[in-house]
Design a protein around this motif. Structure first.
Motif, PDB file in Angstrom:
ATOM      1  N   LEU A  21      53.924   9.655 -60.468  1.00 53.69           N
ATOM      2  CA  LEU A  21      53.381   8.919 -59.331  1.00 53.69           C
ATOM      3  C   LEU A  21      54.144   7.617 -59.129  1.00 53.69           C
ATOM      4  CD1 LEU A  21      49.527   9.259 -59.965  1.00 53.69           C
ATOM      5  CD2 LEU A  21      50.959  10.679 -58.505  1.00 53.69           C
ATOM      6  N   LEU A  24      51.178   2.211 -57.303  1.00 48.85           N
ATOM      7  CA  LEU A  24      50.631   1.685 -56.057  1.00 48.85           C
ATOM      8  C   LEU A  24      50.908   0.204 -55.914  1.00 48.85           C
ATOM      9  CD1 LEU A  24      49.000   2.599 -53.602  1.00 48.85           C
ATOM     10  CD2 LEU A  24      46.921   1.969 -54.820  1.00 48.85           C
ATOM     11  N   THR A 106      51.704  10.543 -50.190  1.00 47.45           N
ATOM     12  CA  THR A 106      51.611  11.624 -51.171  1.00 47.45           C
ATOM     13  C   THR A 106      52.188  11.193 -52.513  1.00 47.45           C
ATOM     14  OG1 THR A 106      51.877  13.201 -49.348  1.00 47.45           O
ATOM     15  CG2 THR A 106      52.155  14.059 -51.559  1.00 47.45           C
ATOM     16  N   SER A 109      49.791   9.260 -54.812  1.00 43.41           N
ATOM     17  CA  SER A 109      48.505   9.882 -55.156  1.00 43.41           C
ATOM     18  C   SER A 109      48.633  11.271 -55.764  1.00 43.41           C
ATOM     19  CB  SER A 109      47.615   9.968 -53.909  1.00 43.41           C
ATOM     20  OG  SER A 109      48.252  10.719 -52.890  1.00 43.41           O
ATOM     21  N   SER A 408      45.197  13.019 -50.208  1.00 42.72           N
ATOM     22  CA  SER A 408      45.574  11.786 -50.904  1.00 42.72           C
ATOM     23  C   SER A 408      44.507  10.711 -50.770  1.00 42.72           C
ATOM     24  CB  SER A 408      46.910  11.274 -50.353  1.00 42.72           C
ATOM     25  OG  SER A 408      47.930  12.228 -50.549  1.00 42.72           O
ATOM     26  N   VAL A 411      41.893  11.553 -53.339  1.00 42.30           N
ATOM     27  CA  VAL A 411      42.383  11.307 -54.691  1.00 42.30           C
ATOM     28  C   VAL A 411      42.373   9.815 -55.011  1.00 42.30           C
ATOM     29  CG1 VAL A 411      44.423  11.434 -56.174  1.00 42.30           C
ATOM     30  CG2 VAL A 411      43.769  13.406 -54.802  1.00 42.30           C
ATOM     31  N   LEU A 412      42.901   8.993 -54.101  1.00 39.51           N
ATOM     32  CA  LEU A 412      42.976   7.554 -54.360  1.00 39.51           C
ATOM     33  C   LEU A 412      41.607   6.894 -54.398  1.00 39.51           C
ATOM     34  CD1 LEU A 412      46.053   6.049 -52.496  1.00 39.51           C
ATOM     35  CD2 LEU A 412      45.723   6.438 -54.918  1.00 39.51           C
ATOM     36  N   GLN A 415      40.285   7.200 -57.915  1.00 41.43           N
ATOM     37  CA  GLN A 415      41.115   6.718 -59.011  1.00 41.43           C
ATOM     38  C   GLN A 415      40.737   5.289 -59.347  1.00 41.43           C
ATOM     39  OE1 GLN A 415      45.234   7.037 -58.037  1.00 41.43           O
ATOM     40  NE2 GLN A 415      45.411   9.164 -58.715  1.00 41.43           N
TER      41      GLN A 415
END
Length: 634
Positions: A21, A24, A106, A109, A408, A411-412, A415
C-alpha cells in the motif's frame, strides 16, 4: 525441495509485494505541480468534461430509439446513479489531494497490483476517449460543410479496407488533437483559461436552446396521438438509463486535478457536486425542450437539436447549435488531454511506470513528456484506427474504476487512521490543556479516561449482542464482510442481468437464488455497519457508508455485465499487456520496493523542545551512515 522451485517464504514475499500500500500520510499538499486552480476552475473542468457531444447527439438518439420523451426520466435516474460514484470521488479527492484519481485511491487502500491495473485501464480510456471525441469533432465540422472534407480525403488518399483501420485517415481530427496538446503543454493556467472561454460559450448556447425551446414547445407532442410519454415502457426507460449513465462520465477529471487545486479539501467536493448538478440540469432541460418542440419519432438521431429547430422554421438556430457543439466537444478534448498525462505522471512518480514520464517542466510545471508522448499516441489512434470497435473500452474501464473507488472508500473507512506526521506550518499544533489550579487536578484525577473505539472494532453498544464478531482477529470480520459484499454483488448482478432465461432455472429456483444473494448482500452491509468507522472532521466524508458505496458497486457491476463478450475479451488482452509491463518493470522499480531493499536501516530521531515531544522524523540510511550511539548520552 526441488532445485529451481521457489520456496514458500519466497512466494509469500512475492505476494506481499503485490499487496503493498502507498502510505496515506504521503499524500500531502507538497507537489512539484502548480497549485493554481480554484473551485470555479475545477467546476468548469467537470462541466466541460460531462457536457460535450452527449448533449448534442445522445439526447436525440436515446429519445428516438430507446425511450421517447421519457428520456427525461432516464437522465434523472442516471444522474442519481452517477451521484453515488461522484460522492466516493469527492471524499477521496478531498482526503488524498494528489493527482492519480482512481489509480491513487486504489493504491492507498487495496494494493499495488490493483492500482497499476486501474491506472493502466485509465490510460487506455483517456487515449480512446480523446481519439473518439476528436473524430466526432471532425465529423460534426465536416457535416457543416456538406462532407467536402471527407470527399476530398477519400479522393486524394483513397479508401482503406483493412481490418482495425479507419475507412480513411482523419487529418482534421489529428490536427485538433495536436492543437489541444499544445495548449495543455502551456500549463494548467492556460488550459483553464481556454476551458473557461469555451465552457462559457457552450453554456450560453445551451441557455439559448432551453429558452427558445420552451417558447416553441407543444404539449401535444407528449400526447397519446404521438405515442405518449413513455412509448417503450419501463424497460425502455431502464435501457435508456444505462446509456445516459455514460453522459455523466467526466467528473473524475476534478479528482485527478486535485494536486493542482489551491484548497482541495473544500474545492474538490464542491466542484464535483456543482458540476454534476449543472450537467444533470442541462441534460434534463434540453431533452425536455427537444421532445416538446417536435414529435420524438421525427427526430434525426445524428443532429437532433439542429434538425428540431429546422423543422420549426428556425434553421438559423442550427448554426448556433453547431457552434455550441464544437465548443463543448473541444472542452471535452482539452480536459481529457489535461487528465491523461497526470495519471501517467502519478504512476511514474510512484515508480510503477517509466521514470521519464515523471518529469515536470520547471517553467510550466506540467508533466511535459507524458503530454507529448501520449498526445502523439492519441493522434495516431484518431488518424488511423477504426474506433467503433474500441469505444466500448470506455465503458468497461470507467465502470471498473468506479467500482474500485467505491470498494476503497469502504476499506479506508474501517482502517485505523495513520499516525499523524509532523504538522505543517500552515496547520499549527493544537495547544494542550494545562492543569494548574487545585480544581483542575481534582478534575484530572476524578475523570476516568475511556479510550474511544478504533476504526474496524465492533461498536461498544453492540458487543453484548454481537460479541462473536469481536472474538475474531482484528480486521478479519471487516475484511470478510467486504469480500462477501463484493462476491454477493457480482452474483446478484448476474442474476438480475441474465435472469432465469440465461440460467435455465425454474421460476422458484430463480427467485430463491435472488433472495439468497440479496440476503448475503444485506448481511454483509449489517456486519460492516456494526463496526466503528474513521471520522475526519476537517475533510468531506460521504454519508451512509457502507450503503452508498455498496449501491454504487452493485450498479457498476450490473452495467459491466451488460457489455458484450467481445469487449471483455479485448479488455482481458489489454490487461495481459499491462501485467507484462508491471512484472517486467513496475514491481521492481516501485518506490515501495525501494523501501524494502536490504542494507537500509530505519532510524528514528526524536526531537525534544522544552521537555515536550515535538516531532518524529523517519530517515532511511545505509548502515554506514547511521550515527553511532554516544555512550555518555542519556
Amino acid at each position: 525441495m526441488a532445485s529451481g522451485l521457489p520456496s514458500t517464504a519466497g512466494l509469500a514475499r512475492f505476494c506481499q509485494k503485490l499487496k503493498r500500500l502507498k502510505p496515506l500520510e504521503e499524500a500531502t499538499m507538497e507537489t512539484s505541480l502548480q497549485r493554481c486552480l480554484s473551485a470555479l476552475d475545477l467546476t468548469l473542468l467537470g462541466v466541460g468534461s460531462m457536457v460535450g457531444s452527449g448533449l448534442y447527439v445522445l439526447t436525440g438518439t436515446v429519445a428516438k430509439e430507446i425511450t421517447g420523451p421519457a428520456v427525461i426520466v432516464s437522465f434523472t435516474v442516471a444522474a442519481v446513479a452517477s451521484l453515488l460514484a461522484a460522492l466516493c470521488y469527492a471524499e477521496f479527492g478531498a482526503r488524498v489531494p494528489r493527482t492519480g484519481s482512481a489509480y491513487l485511491f486504489t493504491y492507498v487502500s487495496m494494493g499495488e497490483l490493483w492500482a497499476f491495473l486501474i491506472g493502466w485501464n485509465l490510460v487506455l480510456e483517456y487515449v480512446i476517449a480523446g481519439a473518439a471525441v476528436a473524430r466526432a469533432w471532425s465529423g460534426y465540422l465536416d457535416a457543416m460543410f456538406d462532407h467536402h472534407i471527407r470527399n476530398f480525403t477519400e479522393a486524394h488518399v483513397g479508401i482503406w479496407q483493412v481490418p482495425l483501420l479507419a475507412r480513411y485517415p482523419d487529418f482534421l481530427a489529428a490536427g485538433i488533437l495536436l492543437l489541444a496538446s499544445t495548449f495543455v503543454s502551456c500549463g494548467a493556467r492556460v488550459s483553464s483559461w481556454l476551458n473557461h472561454t469555451l465552457s462559457a460559450i457552450s453554456m450560453v448556447v445551451i441557455l439559448f436552446i432551453i429558452i427558445l425551446g420552451f417558447v416553441l414547445a407543444r404539449s401535444h407532442n407528449w400526447s397519446k396521438e404521438e405515442g405518449g410519454f413513455a412509448p417503450f415502457g419501463f424497460s425502455g426507460i431502464m435501457a435508456g438509463t444505462a446509456t445516459c449513465f455514460y453522459a455523466f462520465v467526466g467528473f473524475d477529471v476534478i479528482a485527478a486535478s486535485s494536486e493542482e487545486a489551491r484548497n482541495p479539501k473544500r474545492a474538490v467536493p464542491l466542484a464535483i457536486a456543482i458540476s454534476l448538478g449543472l450537467a444533470a440540469s442541462a441534460y434534463i432541460l434540453v431533452s425536455t425542450v427537444l421532445t416538446l418542440m417536435v414529435p420524438w419519432h421525427s427526430l434525426d438521431p445524428n443532429s437532433a437539436l439542429a434538425d428540431a429547430f429546422y423543422q420549426r422554421g428556425y434553421s438559423w438556430a442550427g448554426y448556433l447549435v453547431a457552434t455550441g457543439s464544437i465548443c463543448a466537444m473541444t472542452t471535452v478534448l482539452l480536459n481529457g488531454l489535461f487528465c491523461l498525462p497526470r495519471i501517467i505522471y502519478a504512476m511514474a512518480a510512484d515508480g510503477l511506470f517509466f521514470q521519464a514520464f515523471a518529469y515536470v517542466h520547471p517553467r510550466t510545471q506540467v508533466p511535459l513528456v507524458g503530454i507529448l508522448v501520449f498526445g502523439v499516441l492519441t493522434v495516431l489512434v484518431a488518424l488511423l484506427l477504426d474506433l467503433e470497435a474500441l469505444v466500448q473500452f470506455l465503458s468497461i474501464g470507467t465502470l471498473l474504476a468506479y467500482t474500485f473507488v467505491a470498494i476503497s472508500i469502504i476499506v479506508l473507512r474501517f482502517q485505523k487512521a495513520p499516525l499523524s506526521s509532523s504538522p505543517s506550518p500552515a496547520s499549527p499544533r493544537p495547544a494542550a490543556k494545562e492543569y494548574n489550579s487545585f480544581s483542575d487536578h481534582i478534575e484530572l484525577v476524578g475523570t476516568e479516561q475511556v479510550p474511544a473505539p478504533e476504526p474496524g472494532q465492533l461498536r461498544p453498544a453492540l458487543r453484548p449482542y454481537l460479541g462473536f464478531l469481536d472474538r475474531c482477529s482484528p480486521g478479519v470480520a471487516v475484511a470478510s464482510a467486504i469480500c462477501v459484499l463484493v462476491a454477493s454483488a457480482i452474483t446478484l448482478g448476474c442474476v438480475l442481468i441474465f435472469g432465469d432465461s440465461a440460467l435455465h432455472l425454474p421460476r422458484w429456483g430463480y427467485i430463491l437464488l435472488l433472495l439468497l444473494c440479496s440476503i448475503m448482500f444485506l448481511l454483509s452491509l449489517l456486519v460492516l455497519g456494526a463496526h466503528q468507522q474513521q471520522r475526519q472532521q476537517d475533510t468531506f466524508q460521504i454519508p451512509m457508508v457502507p450503503l452508498i458505496p455498496a449501491l454504487s458497486i452493485l450498479l457498476n457491476i450490473c452495467l459491466m455485465l451488460k457489455l458484450s463478450y467481445l469487449t471483455w475479451v479485448r479488455f482481458s488482452i489489454w490487461l495481459l499487456v499491462g501485467l507484462l509491463v508491471y512484472f517486467g518493470y513496475g514491481i521492481w522499480h516501485s518506490k515501495e520496493n525501494q523501501r524494502e531493499l536490504p542494507g537500509l536501516t530505519i532510524t528514528h530521531y526524536v526531537v525534544f523542545s522544552s521537555g515536550s515531544l515535538e516531532e518524529t522524523v523517519q530517515v532511511v540510511q545505509p548502515p554506514s551512515q547511521v550515527p553511532a550511539q554516544d555512550p555518555s548520552s542519556p
